[in-house]
Design a protein around this motif. Structure first.
Motif, PDB file in Angstrom:
ATOM      1  N   ARG A 186       0.783  -1.112  -0.151  1.00 12.09           N
ATOM      2  CA  ARG A 186       0.219  -0.197   0.120  1.00 12.09           C
ATOM      3  C   ARG A 186       0.852   1.343  -0.048  1.00 12.09           C
ATOM      4  O   ARG A 186       0.492   2.275  -0.417  1.00 12.09           O
ATOM      5  CB  ARG A 186      -0.892   0.042   1.060  1.00 12.09           C
ATOM      6  CG  ARG A 186      -1.955  -1.141   0.929  1.00 12.09           C
ATOM      7  CD  ARG A 186      -2.808  -1.210   2.488  1.00 12.09           C
ATOM      8  NE  ARG A 186      -3.506  -0.011   2.555  1.00 12.09           N
ATOM      9  CZ  ARG A 186      -3.986   0.652   3.575  1.00 12.09           C
ATOM     10  NH1 ARG A 186      -3.860  -0.099   4.824  1.00 12.09           N
ATOM     11  NH2 ARG A 186      -4.683   1.644   3.788  1.00 12.09           N
TER      12      ARG A 186
ATOM     13  N   GLU B 143      -3.245  -0.949 -11.847  1.00  8.45           N
ATOM     14  CA  GLU B 143      -3.891  -1.407 -10.406  1.00  8.45           C
ATOM     15  C   GLU B 143      -3.310  -2.396  -9.891  1.00  8.45           C
ATOM     16  O   GLU B 143      -3.016  -3.547 -10.432  1.00  8.45           O
ATOM     17  CB  GLU B 143      -5.455  -1.775 -10.712  1.00  8.45           C
ATOM     18  CG  GLU B 143      -6.278  -2.144  -9.720  1.00  8.45           C
ATOM     19  CD  GLU B 143      -6.367  -0.980  -8.692  1.00  8.45           C
ATOM     20  OE1 GLU B 143      -5.883  -1.370  -7.537  1.00  8.45           O
ATOM     21  OE2 GLU B 143      -6.610   0.211  -9.108  1.00  8.45           O
TER      22      GLU B 143
ATOM     23  N   ASP C 260      -5.400  -0.248  -1.655  1.00 11.07           N
ATOM     24  CA  ASP C 260      -5.424   1.139  -1.397  1.00 11.07           C
ATOM     25  C   ASP C 260      -4.275   1.751  -0.876  1.00 11.07           C
ATOM     26  O   ASP C 260      -3.421   0.901  -0.528  1.00 11.07           O
ATOM     27  CB  ASP C 260      -6.706   1.329  -0.325  1.00 11.07           C
ATOM     28  CG  ASP C 260      -8.200   1.123  -1.035  1.00 11.07           C
ATOM     29  OD1 ASP C 260      -8.356   1.229  -2.152  1.00 11.07           O
ATOM     30  OD2 ASP C 260      -8.773   0.686  -0.281  1.00 11.07           O
TER      31      ASP C 260
END
Length: 392
Positions: free
Chosen positions: A118, A133, A137
């Protein structure tokens, strides 16, 4: 002989058919891997030397060894162009995200590692890269300040310890390291001593021109203690002959008495020239024996090829005044020139020649091995200029 069986292939960064003369460097990297596996600290390795000696090949070999050890690997390349600063940041951000995606498919993807990834997402977003992607998050408040040195250290601080728990490590491989912009270079160097102090498995491995050690020391005074610096030069006589003879034997051919020695002597042990002359000799030979006459013809043919591509790639980047400076240098051969002597030779004040000299250094065509002296970064560049331009 059949061209499709020709084992010689001169190309930038391409591993030769028989990698020889570099075992000490390969062993040094393997020791770094072994010590990291045991939880022990090692310095990164910096390779420096002239163009065409195989630094990129060695760096690629290091990367393959790191892949075998299942390390988290990032590759970038410095650029001296005006767009290089932004390009390398984009490359770094994308490489981090792509490596994160690959890591999540391995046995190293523990909960701690996924949490650390992250921070990778945060850092990449801070570089303006968000199109890849990774299914996670970003980590708020980590590696997202916009201050490169702070953010990169936080990235290492989160990722490297998590990788250590799985027996892995975080390694950054940088080619043309002397062309990394100062801000990014400082950020990378600043993270390395902290990693050593904390026992984080984070390593920098770089390759570049002979000026690289001084570039690193200029960026951070302690850089001289951060790395295992290894000068990569020409192969010795035995290794140069092996680089020719063994690939030929493996493909059903051989060199007649004195033929390989003739080529090795002309190449002066430089791997790129060995590949160029070897390739030409294979094409010229009529049967499976490369004769002394074939070797001499191959040197002439190889020089013609080098004069059409390898050397002009540098010469064509120089301005008129810079070419005048290079021609004055060529009179001294590859040994290098005293800047004062060049000023006398060109009937100019040393200060008047400084802009041309600095521009040639910035373009990676020459370097300063010591104060008051300049030399070519490309072996045999002086001979090329003498052949092609000093008569004009």
């Amino acid at each position: 002989m059949h061209s499709q069986l020709n084992p010689f292939s001169p190309a930038s960064g391409l591993t030769p058919p028989y990698l020889v003369g570099r075992q000490a460097e390969i062993d040094a990297f393997e020791l770094t891997v072994a010590r990291s596996r045991a939880g022990l600290h090692s310095r990164g390795i910096v390779l420096h030397g002239l163009r065409g000696v195989g630094k990129t090949v060695l760096l690629n070999q290091f990367r393959e060894q790191a892949e075998h050890a299942e390390w988290f690997i990032i590759e970038v390349e410095g650029r001296s162009t005006d767009s290089g600063t932004e390009a390398i940041r984009q490359k770094l951000g994308r490489a981090l995200l792509l490596a994160s995606r690959r890591l999540q498919r391995t046995r190293h993807a523990t909960g701690a590692v996924r949490d650390a990834l992250r921070t990778v997402k945060s850092f990449s977003l801070s570089l303006g890269v968000g199109s890849i992607e990774i299914g996670l998050d970003p980590a708020p408040g980590r590696a997202d300040s916009g201050q490169l040195e702070v953010d990169f250290e936080e990235l290492v601080e989160d990722l490297a310890p998590a990788l250590r728990q799985t027996g892995s490590a975080f390694a950054l491989f940088i080619d043309e390291m002397q062309d990394i912009d100062r801000e990014l270079l400082v950020a990378l160097l600043a993270a390395q001593p902290r990693a050593g102090q904390k026992g984080w498995p984070f390593f920098l491995f770089g390759a570049g021109l002979p000026s690289l050690p001084s570039v690193l020391s200029d960026a951070r005074s302690y850089a001289e203690r951060l790395f295992d610096y290894r000068e990569v030069g020409a192969l010795d006589d035995v290794a140069a002959l092996d680089a020719l003879v063994i690939p030929a034997q493996r493909n059903g051919a051989r060199f007649a008495t004195g033929a390989a020695e003739t080529i090795a002597r002309a190449a002066a042990g430089y791997p790129y020239f060995l590949q160029t002359y070897g390739q030409a000799a294979w094409e010229i030979a009529r049967d499976k024996v490369i004769t002394a006459d074939d070797a001499r013809a191959a040197i002439a043919d190889g020089n013609a090829q080098l004069d059409m591509g390898f050397f002009p790639a540098r010469w064509d980047r120089a301005s008129r005044s810079e070419r005048t400076y290079l021609m004055a240098m060529a009179m001294d051969g590859d040994a290098g020139s005293r800047t004062g002597e060049l000023a006398l030779r060109l009937d100019a004040k040393p200060a008047a020649l400084s802009p041309a000299r600095q521009s040639l250094i910035n373009k990676g065509i020459i370097y300063m091995p010591e104060r008051g002296r300049v030399a070519f970064t490309v072996p045999n560049m002086a001979a090329f200029i003498q052949r092609q331009h000093l008569g004009d």
